[in-house]
Design a protein around this motif. Sequence first.
Motif, short mmCIF file in Angstrom:
data_model
loop_
_atom_site.label_atom_id
_atom_site.label_comp_id
_atom_site.label_asym_id
_atom_site.label_seq_id
_atom_site.Cartn_x
_atom_site.Cartn_y
_atom_site.Cartn_z
N LYS A 1 51.62 0.33 -1.99
CA LYS A 1 51.04 0.68 -0.69
C LYS A 1 51.89 0.20 0.49
CE LYS A 1 47.28 -2.22 -1.03
NZ LYS A 1 45.91 -2.60 -0.58
N ASP A 2 52.73 -0.80 0.28
CA ASP A 2 53.61 -1.26 1.35
C ASP A 2 55.00 -0.64 1.27
OD1 ASP A 2 54.35 -2.55 -0.94
OD2 ASP A 2 54.63 -4.52 -0.02
N SER A 3 55.20 0.28 0.34
CA SER A 3 56.50 0.96 0.18
C SER A 3 56.45 2.29 0.93
CB SER A 3 56.81 1.17 -1.31
OG SER A 3 56.83 -0.06 -2.00
N SER A 4 56.64 2.22 2.23
CA SER A 4 56.46 3.40 3.08
C SER A 4 57.42 4.52 2.74
CB SER A 4 56.62 3.00 4.55
OG SER A 4 55.66 2.04 4.92
N GLY A 5 58.64 4.19 2.31
CA GLY A 5 59.63 5.21 2.00
C GLY A 5 59.19 6.13 0.88
N ILE A 6 58.74 5.54 -0.22
CA ILE A 6 58.32 6.36 -1.34
C ILE A 6 57.03 7.10 -1.04
CG2 ILE A 6 56.97 4.56 -2.53
CD1 ILE A 6 58.11 5.59 -5.15
N SER B 1 39.54 5.16 11.99
CA SER B 1 38.50 4.61 12.86
C SER B 1 37.49 3.79 12.08
CB SER B 1 37.79 5.74 13.61
OG SER B 1 37.13 6.60 12.72
N LEU B 2 37.25 4.14 10.82
CA LEU B 2 36.26 3.43 10.02
C LEU B 2 36.85 2.31 9.17
CD1 LEU B 2 33.99 6.38 8.78
CD2 LEU B 2 33.55 4.78 10.65
N GLU B 3 38.12 2.44 8.79
CA GLU B 3 38.68 1.51 7.81
C GLU B 3 39.89 0.72 8.30
OE1 GLU B 3 37.17 0.85 5.16
OE2 GLU B 3 35.80 2.55 4.92
N TRP B 4 40.26 0.87 9.56
CA TRP B 4 41.50 0.22 10.04
C TRP B 4 41.44 -1.29 9.91
CZ3 TRP B 4 46.13 2.17 11.14
CH2 TRP B 4 47.06 1.37 11.82
N ASN B 5 40.28 -1.88 10.19
CA ASN B 5 40.15 -3.34 10.15
C ASN B 5 39.39 -3.84 8.92
OD1 ASN B 5 41.43 -3.73 12.72
ND2 ASN B 5 39.54 -3.06 13.71
N SER B 6 39.30 -3.02 7.87
CA SER B 6 38.59 -3.43 6.66
C SER B 6 39.30 -4.59 5.98
CB SER B 6 38.48 -2.25 5.69
OG SER B 6 37.72 -1.21 6.25
N LEU C 1 49.08 -5.47 5.85
CA LEU C 1 50.12 -4.52 6.22
C LEU C 1 50.23 -4.42 7.74
CD1 LEU C 1 49.45 -1.54 3.76
CD2 LEU C 1 51.02 -3.46 3.46
N ASN C 2 51.44 -4.21 8.22
CA ASN C 2 51.62 -4.04 9.65
C ASN C 2 51.14 -2.65 10.06
OD1 ASN C 2 53.73 -2.12 9.20
ND2 ASN C 2 55.20 -3.79 8.97
N PRO C 3 50.97 -2.38 11.36
CA PRO C 3 50.41 -1.08 11.80
C PRO C 3 51.17 0.13 11.27
CG PRO C 3 50.38 -2.64 13.61
CD PRO C 3 51.12 -3.32 12.49
N TYR C 4 52.52 0.04 11.22
CA TYR C 4 53.30 1.18 10.73
C TYR C 4 52.97 1.48 9.26
CZ TYR C 4 57.24 3.78 8.81
OH TYR C 4 58.00 4.70 8.16
N THR D 1 49.57 2.96 8.83
CA THR D 1 49.52 4.37 9.21
C THR D 1 50.07 5.25 8.10
OG1 THR D 1 49.79 3.77 11.55
CG2 THR D 1 50.25 6.05 10.93
N VAL D 2 51.21 4.84 7.52
CA VAL D 2 51.81 5.61 6.43
C VAL D 2 50.88 5.64 5.21
CG1 VAL D 2 53.73 5.74 4.80
CG2 VAL D 2 54.17 5.19 7.20
N ALA D 3 50.29 4.48 4.88
CA ALA D 3 49.38 4.42 3.74
C ALA D 3 48.15 5.30 3.97
CB ALA D 3 48.96 2.98 3.48
N ALA D 4 47.62 5.27 5.20
CA ALA D 4 46.47 6.12 5.52
C ALA D 4 46.84 7.60 5.44
CB ALA D 4 45.94 5.78 6.91
#
Length: 492
Positions: free
Chosen positions: A219-224, A300-305, A312-315, A318-321
């Motif tokens: 989930k933190d591997s934004s490239g793949i 909007s519902l899960e950003w701060n879950s 994970l950082n915001p970038y 966003t990619v994971a979402a």
Amino acid sequence: MSMLNLLDLLRSQPLLMAAANPFWPALSHFLTLSLLGFGALKVTRTRTSSPPNHLNFFFTAVSAATVSSMSTVEMEVFSNAQLLIVTLLMFLGGEVFVSAAAFHLSRRFSSSVKNPTGPARSIDSELEIGHGRSMTVTDEFVNHEKSTALLGRVVVGYLLAANLIGSLFVFLYVTLVSRARHVLESKGINLVTFSIFTTVSTFTNCGFIPTNENMIVFKDSSGILLALVAQVLLGGCLYPAGLRLVISGMTKVTGKKELRYILNNYSEMGYPHLLSGVRCRYLAGTAAGFVILQMIIFCSLEWNSEGLWDGLNPYRKTVAALFQVTNSRHTGESVVDISVISPAILVLFVVMMYLPPYTTFLPMKNKEMDSVGNGKGKRQHLVGFLKFSQLSYLAIFIILICITEKQQLRDDPLNFTVLNITLEVISAYGNVGFSTGYSCKRQLKADGSCKDAWYGFVGRWSGKGKFILILVMIFGRLKSFSMHGGRAWKLS
């Protein structure tokens, strides 16, 4: 072959085509593929000393062949050889391969030649038989035949190029990024096998991943994740747009008149995934709209879950979402635990999974043929009228599963909810693979022998429930043959 024999063959083909029903070859393909896959999985060894039973092996084979990715066993149970078998099943069951094979077969058995500038013409109007029994084929006929042959090669090239390039990118990523490589090495998963398996699974919109946790460990591997998002779209809901874009690019580079003919006469090519430029633009806009809508609601519902994103950082969030909501249409790969997200999002995912891949907001008039009085016979009309709608069939399947699992619904109501069962059924119908899974912590009656496992919710169902879901996966893979059911019912 003499000219007379050729002419006789061309004239006999309408009988062959009239006897053929595309539903039965398609059903035979998936059943045969599932049975061969079951046999191959059964004769090869697993990584564990206690292999899955026959039903779970067959369930996995059907799930891979219908590109559904519903699971009853953990993926890390399978050996490298078995992962390659599942890869082959997904590739041969994918829509692009199946449509390409059907297109090539239809060309061999085509019985008429369509006039590029008008309605279909008979063989006699295309052939001129002189005193010397010679045959001259019109330029239009030659151009049409060359164009269809070229289209078949372009489709195959698109399929192979997308999978080869995707596999190479994934391999380079997991090789060069130490954290990703360490995850696979710690699990004993071959890097090459992982790259090919993941790319084929994503492009075919199946959703199987060799790791038990699916894509959660990446989930933190934004490239793949971004690379796989592209694979999801190019092999799924945006395949027609991607194919037309490739043909347009080839036309500008090569200037071939056959490619220009394909673009201008898309409806005469006989390939259902080749759509007009206008339809492709609306299709891309609709797909983008669905993704944006889901992104807004999901974030909007899960950003701060808590616990969902693990710092994970915001970038990367966003990619994971983006990856998660893109997969909700028909792929089913996941970077989060589906069971812990908001019920409102689950309902949204259910709607997205139900929608056909080429759902398009198209504010244009669409001519439809009247099914009554078109010369197909009263018997066929009656069968068509008696067909139920897709929602009716799904409601029947859900009711049947609620019956087979009624004891679990009573004894384990927090896991066996109607919403979870509905999500599983719609996921199987859409050949997606999303699942809430099963949690021992949610049991009202604690079972000391219960152990959480990384497989789908269906893995806890009875044998009868699993068999019904097998039927749902096959029905979902062949839903294009029953999309017009329920027309006899009037609700107003």
